[in-house]
Design a protein around this motif. Sequence first.
Motif, PDB file in Angstrom:
ATOM      1  N   UNK A 183       0.840  -1.207   0.000  1.00  0.00           N
ATOM      2  CA  UNK A 183       0.000   0.000   0.000  1.00  0.00           C
ATOM      3  C   UNK A 183       0.879   1.262   0.000  1.00  0.00           C
ATOM      4  N   UNK A 184       2.007   1.187   0.715  1.00  0.00           N
ATOM      5  CA  UNK A 184       2.950   2.324   0.737  1.00  0.00           C
ATOM      6  C   UNK A 184       3.653   2.468  -0.608  1.00  0.00           C
ATOM      7  N   UNK A 185       3.998   1.337  -1.229  1.00  0.00           N
ATOM      8  CA  UNK A 185       4.600   1.361  -2.565  1.00  0.00           C
ATOM      9  C   UNK A 185       3.626   2.044  -3.536  1.00  0.00           C
ATOM     10  N   UNK A 186       2.368   1.628  -3.477  1.00  0.00           N
ATOM     11  CA  UNK A 186       1.339   2.156  -4.369  1.00  0.00           C
ATOM     12  C   UNK A 186       1.175   3.665  -4.209  1.00  0.00           C
ATOM     13  N   UNK A 187       1.053   4.120  -2.960  1.00  0.00           N
ATOM     14  CA  UNK A 187       0.904   5.566  -2.702  1.00  0.00           C
ATOM     15  C   UNK A 187       2.137   6.337  -3.175  1.00  0.00           C
ATOM     16  N   UNK A 188       3.307   5.762  -2.900  1.00  0.00           N
ATOM     17  CA  UNK A 188       4.562   6.419  -3.299  1.00  0.00           C
ATOM     18  C   UNK A 188       4.686   6.532  -4.816  1.00  0.00           C
ATOM     19  N   UNK A 189       4.271   5.485  -5.521  1.00  0.00           N
ATOM     20  CA  UNK A 189       4.353   5.508  -6.987  1.00  0.00           C
ATOM     21  C   UNK A 189       3.387   6.518  -7.592  1.00  0.00           C
ATOM     22  N   UNK A 190       2.216   6.678  -6.980  1.00  0.00           N
ATOM     23  CA  UNK A 190       1.265   7.681  -7.479  1.00  0.00           C
ATOM     24  C   UNK A 190       1.861   9.087  -7.319  1.00  0.00           C
ATOM     25  N   UNK A 191       2.461   9.333  -6.169  1.00  0.00           N
ATOM     26  CA  UNK A 191       3.132  10.636  -5.953  1.00  0.00           C
ATOM     27  C   UNK A 191       4.255  10.835  -6.969  1.00  0.00           C
ATOM     28  N   UNK A 192       5.042   9.791  -7.167  1.00  0.00           N
ATOM     29  CA  UNK A 192       6.177   9.863  -8.087  1.00  0.00           C
ATOM     30  C   UNK A 192       5.700  10.081  -9.530  1.00  0.00           C
ATOM     31  N   UNK A 193       4.585   9.434  -9.885  1.00  0.00           N
ATOM     32  CA  UNK A 193       4.039   9.581 -11.244  1.00  0.00           C
ATOM     33  C   UNK A 193       3.640  11.034 -11.507  1.00  0.00           C
ATOM     34  N   UNK A 194       2.977  11.636 -10.524  1.00  0.00           N
ATOM     35  CA  UNK A 194       2.593  13.047 -10.674  1.00  0.00           C
ATOM     36  C   UNK A 194       3.843  13.911 -10.839  1.00  0.00           C
ATOM     37  N   UNK A 195       4.823  13.703  -9.976  1.00  0.00           N
ATOM     38  CA  UNK A 195       6.010  14.559  -9.979  1.00  0.00           C
ATOM     39  C   UNK A 195       6.920  14.317 -11.184  1.00  0.00           C
TER      40      UNK A 195
END
Length: 299
Positions: free
Chosen positions: A262-274
Amino acid sequence: MVPKKEISMVPHMGKWKKSQAYADYMGFILTLNESVKGKKLTCDYKVSETAEKLVDLLATLDRWIDETPPVDQPSRFGNKAYRTWYGKLDQEAEALVSAVIPADKHAAAAEIAVYLKESVGNSTRIDYGTGHEAAFAAFLCCLCKVGALKVEDQLAIVFKVFARYLSVMRKLQRTYRMEPAGSQGVWGLDDFQFLPFIWGSSQLVDHPTMEPRHFLDEKVVNEHHSDYMFLDCIKFINEMKTGPFAEHSNQLWNISAVPLWSKVNQGLIRMYKAECLEKFPVIQHFKFGSLLSIEPVKP
């Protein structure tokens, strides 16, 4: 409306982030992220006629690769036969889209076809990157907006249509030795894709035995890649790259240390935006029309 580029200078990026297109696109990505949570690629889901037609469309693109072998040329990368292949799509895209959408929506075919053409790489530079991948997600989002794809198609969109798109893109990348577009090399997540890592990590949320650290184990990857998109991406990297994983895919190697999916998923969404959606070199190529509009979100 035929979509066109709107973000020609860095200061225009604010307009993109406030646009209806950004809200719709991100909403689409996150809705699919929720729908695949905890589910295997091999689970049961409904496949509508439109989803089947999209798979047929992608099978056509795949067949054209077989009919367009790479040519002999001095440079190893960017085989010029790709331009011949792309030329076929350029000519046929609108007809391909018309075959997928309901008859009463044919007026939208020209607009939607633009996103399909943008989703397979750049024919001048013979490269492919996350901006092209985003165009395919935009293409699917437009099909939802005109009602060709519906809410109950969500799993089929990711597990059947997007998975097939991914396999065709990998074949293009390998056959024509396409360059990674705007790649950050070892510091990027992957040379070519991003979305399958987001949706693929969502599939693994709350998995009873598999933790992020396990994707470094090739045995685990080879055993489970047909159930999980994330592992399928890792398998492709393992096939294409040589040397220690920590060196050729440093970001992913770092991610393997995160304890929860779940942390990987949230982190990747943030990274995708940035790293993708807020980067001018990616978004300057994005096209806006009536379905994905540059107009600001209505308050």
